[in-house]
Design an enzyme around this catalytic site. Structure first.
Site, short mmCIF file in Angstrom:
data_model
loop_
_atom_site.label_atom_id
_atom_site.label_comp_id
_atom_site.label_asym_id
_atom_site.label_seq_id
_atom_site.Cartn_x
_atom_site.Cartn_y
_atom_site.Cartn_z
N GLY A 30 -32.54 6.96 -21.71
CA GLY A 30 -33.34 8.18 -21.62
C GLY A 30 -32.54 9.42 -21.24
N GLY A 33 -26.30 10.76 -21.85
CA GLY A 33 -25.22 9.82 -22.12
C GLY A 33 -25.66 8.70 -23.05
N TYR A 182 -25.22 22.35 -6.54
CA TYR A 182 -25.24 21.91 -7.94
C TYR A 182 -24.56 22.95 -8.84
CZ TYR A 182 -26.91 20.41 -12.55
OH TYR A 182 -26.97 20.00 -13.86
N1 NAP Z 1 -31.10 17.42 -18.53
C1 NAP Z 1 -30.78 18.70 -18.48
O1 NAP Z 1 -31.61 19.59 -18.78
C2 NAP Z 1 -29.41 19.11 -18.08
C3 NAP Z 1 -29.12 20.49 -18.06
C4 NAP Z 1 -27.82 20.88 -17.76
C5 NAP Z 1 -26.84 19.94 -17.50
N2 NAP Z 1 -27.15 18.61 -17.49
C6 NAP Z 1 -26.08 17.66 -17.18
O2 NAP Z 1 -26.16 16.57 -18.07
C7 NAP Z 1 -25.53 15.43 -17.48
C8 NAP Z 1 -26.38 14.20 -17.73
O3 NAP Z 1 -27.59 14.31 -17.05
P1 NAP Z 1 -29.00 13.85 -17.65
O4 NAP Z 1 -29.78 15.08 -17.83
O5 NAP Z 1 -28.83 12.92 -18.77
O6 NAP Z 1 -29.63 13.13 -16.36
P2 NAP Z 1 -29.99 11.59 -16.05
O7 NAP Z 1 -30.99 11.11 -17.04
O8 NAP Z 1 -30.34 11.58 -14.60
O9 NAP Z 1 -28.63 10.85 -16.30
C9 NAP Z 1 -27.56 10.97 -15.39
C10 NAP Z 1 -26.63 9.81 -15.56
O10 NAP Z 1 -25.58 9.92 -14.59
C11 NAP Z 1 -25.47 8.69 -13.90
N3 NAP Z 1 -24.94 8.82 -12.54
C12 NAP Z 1 -25.44 9.52 -11.51
N4 NAP Z 1 -24.69 9.33 -10.42
C13 NAP Z 1 -23.69 8.49 -10.77
C14 NAP Z 1 -22.60 7.92 -10.08
N5 NAP Z 1 -22.39 8.14 -8.77
N6 NAP Z 1 -21.78 7.10 -10.75
C15 NAP Z 1 -21.98 6.84 -12.07
N7 NAP Z 1 -23.00 7.35 -12.78
C16 NAP Z 1 -23.84 8.17 -12.13
C17 NAP Z 1 -26.89 8.15 -13.87
O11 NAP Z 1 -26.88 6.77 -13.56
P3 NAP Z 1 -28.08 6.08 -12.73
O12 NAP Z 1 -29.15 5.80 -13.74
O13 NAP Z 1 -27.44 4.86 -12.18
O14 NAP Z 1 -28.52 7.08 -11.69
C18 NAP Z 1 -27.33 8.46 -15.29
O15 NAP Z 1 -26.86 7.50 -16.18
C19 NAP Z 1 -25.32 15.78 -16.01
O16 NAP Z 1 -23.95 16.08 -15.81
C20 NAP Z 1 -26.17 17.03 -15.81
O17 NAP Z 1 -25.64 17.88 -14.82
C21 NAP Z 1 -28.42 18.19 -17.78
#
Ligand code: NAP
Length: 313
Positions: A30, A33, A182
């Site tokens: 979801g 990544g 953040y």
């Molecule tokens: N979604 C947005 O609108 C948005 C906007 C701007 C930037 N981003 C960036 O996009 C990237 C991905 O986020 P996402 O939106 O896909 O959020 P997400 O669904 O919460 O996914 C985050 C991923 O990072 C992993 N993670 C967190 N802490 C970790 C750790 N200590 N070691 C290894 N893995 C870890 C999580 O694993 P677990 O499942 O084990 O927690 C999860 O697989 C992030 O860098 C975020 O800052 C997202």
């Protein structure tokens, strides 16, 4: 199409990835990544799913395998908030041989104040110091590919950072703002990218570093950060609300995929082309003047080497 030929980028533009090895961090189902790994696997890459939970790595592998039967998937256990875990993961990753692409995607957002086992604030540890160490330890394998790409995922929120995180990362007094922390960590992603790319060019290394951001995408980021879980009670409500007002996680992964596979120069930053860069088709975007401050880039680099104990060549 403009003269750059990349403004109308589509998934179909991902070139054949057969024979290439890609490591994607943070691949839980979801999230960005997961979708990045899925599309690269669809195009034939061997994809290393890197995350802290073996059960979640299995779940992602099964989910991708349902869509791409026979996908070449590997697993790498790594907790990016724990420098010891990053070192162990890099040791294990030597088994994968040359690495063509590393996508530093894993991250946390808006977590309450927490200090990691290494004495670091959780968001900067997970979003910057862990990836800094992982990238450095994987450098020999990246360079062995002779044409490596490192993509680090930043955010539009980097614009809110008033300053770079250049203070002693083990001193935690004063007011803690989870949003300021953040924003600074996402600014650090850009400072790191531009410094890594400049260093690689100066040393004529076969590596380019790019950054990407997804706009606003319906992942579990907000719920994970606020409540430490993607579902259950109020976390479910927040998760559903985010999904209702954002573009899909699948679309949010497009800028990451463009940065990872398009023929773009190093130091390029890719994000969506819509209003406020919140949604849309990926295009080359700009970042703040602070992210281009070379003194801040160099200082963060030195601080990161001191903090993580790695010295890049
Ligand atoms: N979604 C947005 O609108 C948005 C906007 C701007 C930037 N981003 C960036 O996009 C990237 C991905 O986020 P996402 O939106 O896909 O959020 P997400 O669904 O919460 O996914 C985050 C991923 O990072 C992993 N993670 C967190 N802490 C970790 C750790 N200590 N070691 C290894 N893995 C870890 C999580 O694993 P677990 O499942 O084990 O927690 C999860 O697989 C992030 O860098 C975020 O800052 C997202």
């Amino acid at each position: 199409m403009t003269s750059t030929g990349v403004d109308a980028w589509r998934l179909a533009d991902i070139p054949d990835q057969a024979g290439r090895t890609v490591i994607v961090t943070g691949t839980s189902v979801g999230g960005l990544g997961h979708h990045t790994a899925l599309e690269l696997a669809r195009r034939g890459a061997r994809v290393v799913l890197a995350g802290r939970s073996p059960a979640k790595l299995d779940e992602t592998a099964e989910t991708i395998d349902e869509e791409v039967p026979g996908a070449a998937l590997e697993r790498l256990e790594v907790d990016l908030a724990d420098l010891g875990s990053v070192r162990r993961a890099a040791e294990a990753a030597t088994a994968f041989g040359p690495v063509d692409v590393l996508v530093n995607n894993a991250g946390v957002m808006g977590t309450p104040r927490q200090v990691t086992a290494d004495g670091l604030e959780l968001q900067l540890a997970t979003n910057h110091f862990g990836p800094f160490l992982l990238t450095g330890l994987l450098l020999p394998q990246l360079l062995a590919s002779h044409d490596a790409t490192v993509v680090t995922v930043s955010s539009g929120m980097h614009r809110a950072a008033r300053s770079a995180p250049l203070g002693d990362p083990r001193v935690h007094h004063g007011r803690y703002s989870k949003w300021a922390a953040y924003s600074r960590s996402k600014l650090a992603n850009l400072l790191f990218t531009y410094e890594l790319d400049r260093r690689a060019r100066a040393k004529e290394l076969p590596l380019k570093a790019l950054a990407a951001h997804p706009g606003f995408a319906g992942t579990h980021l907000a719920a994970n950060g606020q409540y430490g879980r993607p579902s259950g009670g109020i976390a479910t409500i927040l998760d559903a609300t985010v999904r209702a007002v954002s573009q899909s996680a699948a679309r949010g992964a497009w800028p990451l995929l463009m940065a990872a596979t398009a023929d773009l120069p190093g130091s390029t930053y890719v994000g969506p082309n819509g209003l406020g860069e919140l949604t849309g088709t990926p295009q080359v975007v700009t970042s703040t003047a602070l992210s281009h401050d070379e003194a801040a880039q160099r200082r963060l680099w030195e601080l990161s080497e001191e903090t993580t104990g790695i010295r890049y060549p």
